[in-house]
Design an enzyme around this catalytic site. Structure first.
Site, mmCIF file in Angstrom:
data_model
loop_
_atom_site.group_PDB
_atom_site.id
_atom_site.type_symbol
_atom_site.label_atom_id
_atom_site.label_comp_id
_atom_site.label_asym_id
_atom_site.label_seq_id
_atom_site.Cartn_x
_atom_site.Cartn_y
_atom_site.Cartn_z
ATOM 1 C CE LYS A 36 -7.290 6.446 0.504
ATOM 2 N NZ LYS A 36 -6.948 6.067 -0.831
ATOM 3 C CE1 TYR A 262 -32.256 -14.603 11.302
ATOM 4 C CE2 TYR A 262 -30.271 -13.072 11.453
ATOM 5 C CZ TYR A 262 -31.408 -13.149 11.526
ATOM 6 O OH TYR A 262 -32.459 -12.228 11.706
HETATM 7 C C1 PLP Z 1 -2.764 8.238 -4.308
HETATM 8 C C2 PLP Z 1 -2.477 7.792 -2.765
HETATM 9 N N1 PLP Z 1 -1.463 7.999 -1.973
HETATM 10 C C3 PLP Z 1 -1.490 7.776 -0.704
HETATM 11 C C4 PLP Z 1 -2.158 6.658 0.062
HETATM 12 C C5 PLP Z 1 -1.968 6.204 1.084
HETATM 13 O O1 PLP Z 1 -1.607 4.883 1.332
HETATM 14 P P1 PLP Z 1 -1.021 4.015 2.624
HETATM 15 O O2 PLP Z 1 -2.442 3.891 3.193
HETATM 16 O O3 PLP Z 1 -0.917 2.912 2.111
HETATM 17 O O4 PLP Z 1 -0.291 4.814 3.393
HETATM 18 C C6 PLP Z 1 -3.310 6.414 -1.004
HETATM 19 C C7 PLP Z 1 -4.210 5.317 -0.377
HETATM 20 O O5 PLP Z 1 -4.778 4.286 -1.045
HETATM 21 C C8 PLP Z 1 -3.578 6.777 -2.205
HETATM 22 O O6 PLP Z 1 -4.568 6.325 -3.103
#
Ligand code: PLP
Length: 370
Positions: A36, A262
């Site tokens: 993601k 700034y």
């Molecule tokens: C549902 C879910 N699973 C897994 C992960 C992966 O987490 P991490 O980056 O701590 O491994 C996330 C990330 O926030 C998540 O939202």
């Protein structure tokens, strides 16, 4: 086109190394790559393609748009959407063969109503995160959950092919993590006793994989450790995947009492050589780092002076031979991202995802092109 400001260097070999390490730590069970937010700023398409070519069999994103981008780029493996796709967009789940997370019977029913073909779904069980998922914090909640799952299974266009929960504090509070795991596994036993098929199970996130010993042969989901930054101390050799370099675009010799940037928050106490570096908060370099960070050039530590601007940051280069066009390291092998996160009062996740910006160029390194 030549890169004229800054470049994110993404080491794909390190990414694959981390993936294999995570798999080994997860009892050789599958690890879903969480890609993601443009793979936490590393570039979801490139990273996913490389991971898929090196044995990764499952991907996860938050939004439908991210999933479609991966499919259009040729990713063939299953893609799970963690978030809630708007019912007006349900047709795309079918069109792109995606897996939708569901969190309730109501949402599953809507999906069932609006789709023509069978849609694959995973059920998110909220065992303590109180964010998304069907509420199941205590054993007493299970009766309702089982009832809902039975109803979901009766929906003829819903294919419940997975179930998962998400740890709220596996980097800090192991007691709570064990409590979540116990509730979740009890629910699974109950479902198994009732002969309810829930498909694939996935459980741990990065810190869960690193810290928990008994992961019951479930699949895991990893993001931050995949990119080289497990959020807990470990002896395991995770390798950072991203480095960030920015170019010096101007150099000034200033006098004592001259101010920089700034708000005049930095005033020179002696003659100072100042380099203007082509990175700022619009590039993901946070303004809170004003007067509170440093860049690296060869063995020189270059203090950030004055306020970070939208696309520029000034550093003290007195005593160095830095010239216009030189690249300084913002973070990487000499400058720790973890240290930078502490200075910025944030976490490595935020600093990395800050790099998911169209104006930031990425360069990918791997065995084939190095
Ligand atoms: C549902 C879910 N699973 C897994 C992960 C992966 O987490 P991490 O980056 O701590 O491994 C996330 C990330 O926030 C998540 O939202």
């Amino acid at each position: 086109m030549v890169i004229d400001r800054l470049r994110v260097v993404v080491n794909l070999d390190n990414l694959v190394h981390n993936f294999k390490l995570l798999k080994a730590l997860n009892n050789n069970q599958e690890v879903m790559a969480v890609v993601k937010a443009d793979a936490y700023g590393h570039g979801a398409i490139e990273c996913s393609k490389h991971l898929e070519a090196n044995g990764c069999k499952f991907f996860a994103v938050t939004v439908l748009k991210e999933a479609i981008e991966l499919r259009n780029a040729g990713i063939k493996s299953p893609i799970l959407i963690f978030g809630k796709t708007d019912p007006l967009n349900f047709e795309y789940l079918e069109q792109y063969d995606l897996i939708q997370t569901i969190d309730s019977f109501d949402y599953a029913e809507k999906l069932n109503h609006q789709t023509t073909k069978k849609i694959k779904v995973h059920l998110n069980v909220d065992t303590g995160m109180s964010r998304l998922g069907i509420y199941c914090h205590e054993e007493s909640d299970m009766e309702n959950v089982v009832k809902d799952i039975v109803s979901i299974k009766e929906l003829n266009k819903i294919d419940l092919c997975g179930i998962y929960t998400h740890f709220a504090s596996s980097d800090a509070d192991l007691d709570f993590t064990h409590k979540q795991k116990t509730i979740f596994t009890k629910l699974l036993s109950l479902l198994a006793n009732e002969r309810i098929d829930y498909g694939l199970v996935h459980l741990a996130n990065s810190s869960g994989i690193v810290r928990l010993d008994n992961l019951e042969n479930f699949m895991a989901r990893s993001g931050i450790a995949l990119y080289g930054y497990p959020p807990v101390k470990t002896e395991e050799k995770f390798l950072p995947v991203m480095e960030l370099f920015a170019k010096v675009i101007a150099i000034h010799q200033i006098k004592e009492n001259d101010s920089v940037s700034y708000g005049r928050t930095f005033v020179a106490t002696k003659p100072t050589k100042v380099a203007t570096v082509a990175i700022g908060y619009a590039d993901g370099y946070m303004r809170i780092l004003s007067n509170n960070d440093y860049f690296y050039y060869q063995s020189h530590k270059l203090p950030v002076i004055g306020r970070v601007c939208m696309g520029l940051t000034m550093v003290d280069i007195t005593g160095t031979n830095i010239d216009i066009g030189c690249e300084v390291e913002v973070f990487g092998s000499n400058k720790s991202l973890v240290d930078m996160a502490l200075r910025a009062q944030t976490i490595t996740y935020e600093l990395l995802t800050n790099m998911a910006k169209p104006r930031v160029d990425r360069v990918y390194l791997n065995k084939e092109n190095s």
